[in-house]
Design a protein around this motif. Structure first.
Motif, PDB file in Angstrom:
ATOM      1  N   GLY A  40      70.086 -63.660   4.283  1.00  0.00           N
ATOM      2  CA  GLY A  40      69.209 -62.624   4.828  1.00  0.00           C
ATOM      3  C   GLY A  40      69.095 -61.354   4.299  1.00  0.00           C
ATOM      4  O   GLY A  40      68.244 -60.438   4.435  1.00  0.00           O
ATOM      5  N   SER A  41      70.018 -61.119   3.144  1.00  0.00           N
ATOM      6  CA  SER A  41      70.037 -59.687   2.694  1.00  0.00           C
ATOM      7  C   SER A  41      68.623 -59.457   1.882  1.00  0.00           C
ATOM      8  O   SER A  41      68.199 -58.475   1.897  1.00  0.00           O
ATOM      9  N   ALA A  42      68.387 -60.536   1.245  1.00  0.00           N
ATOM     10  CA  ALA A  42      67.060 -60.359   0.208  1.00  0.00           C
ATOM     11  C   ALA A  42      65.934 -60.218   1.242  1.00  0.00           C
ATOM     12  O   ALA A  42      64.946 -59.385   0.996  1.00  0.00           O
ATOM     13  N   GLU A  43      65.637 -60.764   2.414  1.00  0.00           N
ATOM     14  CA  GLU A  43      64.742 -60.336   3.286  1.00  0.00           C
ATOM     15  C   GLU A  43      64.930 -59.090   3.815  1.00  0.00           C
ATOM     16  O   GLU A  43      63.827 -58.307   3.939  1.00  0.00           O
ATOM     17  N   LYS A  44      65.978 -58.555   4.186  1.00  0.00           N
ATOM     18  CA  LYS A  44      66.024 -57.415   4.740  1.00  0.00           C
ATOM     19  C   LYS A  44      65.801 -56.276   3.726  1.00  0.00           C
ATOM     20  O   LYS A  44      65.349 -55.327   3.860  1.00  0.00           O
TER      21      LYS A  44
END
Length: 312
Positions: A40-44
């Protein structure tokens, strides 16, 4: 359904421009894919880029504050745009890395020394991790043979990015670098200015490296510490002897007698008339004279006979 830009940046709707910048800086460093491998870090990180792209622009922010995401992305009537709102349909460019680079000073004055496929490195973003230094920035330094013979001083103006006192914004400053060229320097000599590259919030500035490139000379060809000079002579001179006049790089005129019979591979070596030695400029290499023998295009029968008689 979209997402709330203010919640994404973890700020309230009364946040100032400085608050928005500070929040984006903190969160973008935290969630950048190069330093955060959690799901989820890339989406965040992408959401942070879009949120900052909108809230850092007064017109987009005004539209979002008044009409929400629907008005921002769907467009609003032109008459509502008189107060500075964004009346066109907003579409995020989709590149959070672009937003990140723009924020942290990606408009690098030395960008021509990098390729676009080099990944961002943020090893120093996490607490306790040592900062890494950016790769050296290399530039050619073109010098004449006279510069390398006598030595000289070259002044070179560079533009580099300097971090401002706030710790997250930067500005471009000019600086003059001075290079003292030593007599005898060779092609490929490297002059290093330590940490004179762009400053960044989480990296050590790169070294700037100038690499000596020697310009061609109309009379001499350099071979390490020796100078090669080609003299053009006639066949008569090659067989009967002559002298060669050579003007040196320091302005002297050498008169060099040649009493040997000169054949195509013959060379004349004049000791100590070459380039200065870098470690001891009082010592020099040699001057090596090669010869280009000009043969006559044709000979009469009588001259052929005379030559045969002379060579018997």
């Amino acid at each position: 359904m979209g997402f709330d830009y203010y919640e994404t940046l973890e700020i309230n709707r009364n946040a100032t421009d400085a608050d928005i910048k500070k929040a984006y800086r903190r969160l973008a460093l935290k969630f950048h894919p190069s330093s955060n491998r959690e799901p989820g870090s890339a989406e965040k990180f992408s959401q942070l880029g879009e949120a900052y792209d909108v809230l850092s622009d007064p017109r987009k922010k005004a539209t979002y504050d008044k009409f929400g995401e629907e008005g921002l992305k769907g467009g609003i009537p032109l008459e509502f745009g008189s107060g500075g709102a964004w009346s066109s349909k907003y579409v995020y460019h989709g590149s959070p890395d672009k937003t990140f680079r723009q924020f942290f000073g990606g408009d690098n004055p030395f960008a021509d020394f990098y390729t676009n496929d080099v990944p961002l490195q943020f090893g120093g973003l996490q607490p306790g991790v040592v900062k890494t230094q950016d790769s050296p920035i290399e530039r050619d330094l073109h010098l004449s043979l006279d510069d390398l013979f006598h030595g000289c001083t070259k002044k070179i103006k560079i533009s580099r990015r300097i971090m401002n006192e706030d710790g997250y914004s930067s500005s471009i400053k000019d600086k003059i670098l001075s290079i003292d060229v030593k007599p005898g320097w060779k092609e490929g000599t490297r002059i290093i200015f330590s940490k004179e590259g762009d400053q960044g919030p989480n990296s050590i500035p790169a070294d700037i490296v100038f690499i000596v490139r020697q310009k061609s000379h109309p009379l001499f060809v350099r071979q390490q510490n020796d100078l090669i000079y080609k003299a053009h002579i006639s066949l008569e001179m090659a067989l009967t002897g002559f002298s060669v006049d050579v003007e040196t790089l320091d302005g002297r005129l050498l008169n060099i007698p040649v009493n040997d019979i000169v054949h195509p591979t013959y060379t004349k070596v004049v000791t100590g008339e070459g380039m200065p030695l870098t470690q001891d400029p009082s010592q020099r290499g040699n001057l090596i004279i090669t010869f280009d023998i000009q043969f006559p295009e044709k000979l009469s029968a009588e001259r052929k006979h005379l030559i045969k008689q002379a060579l018997k």
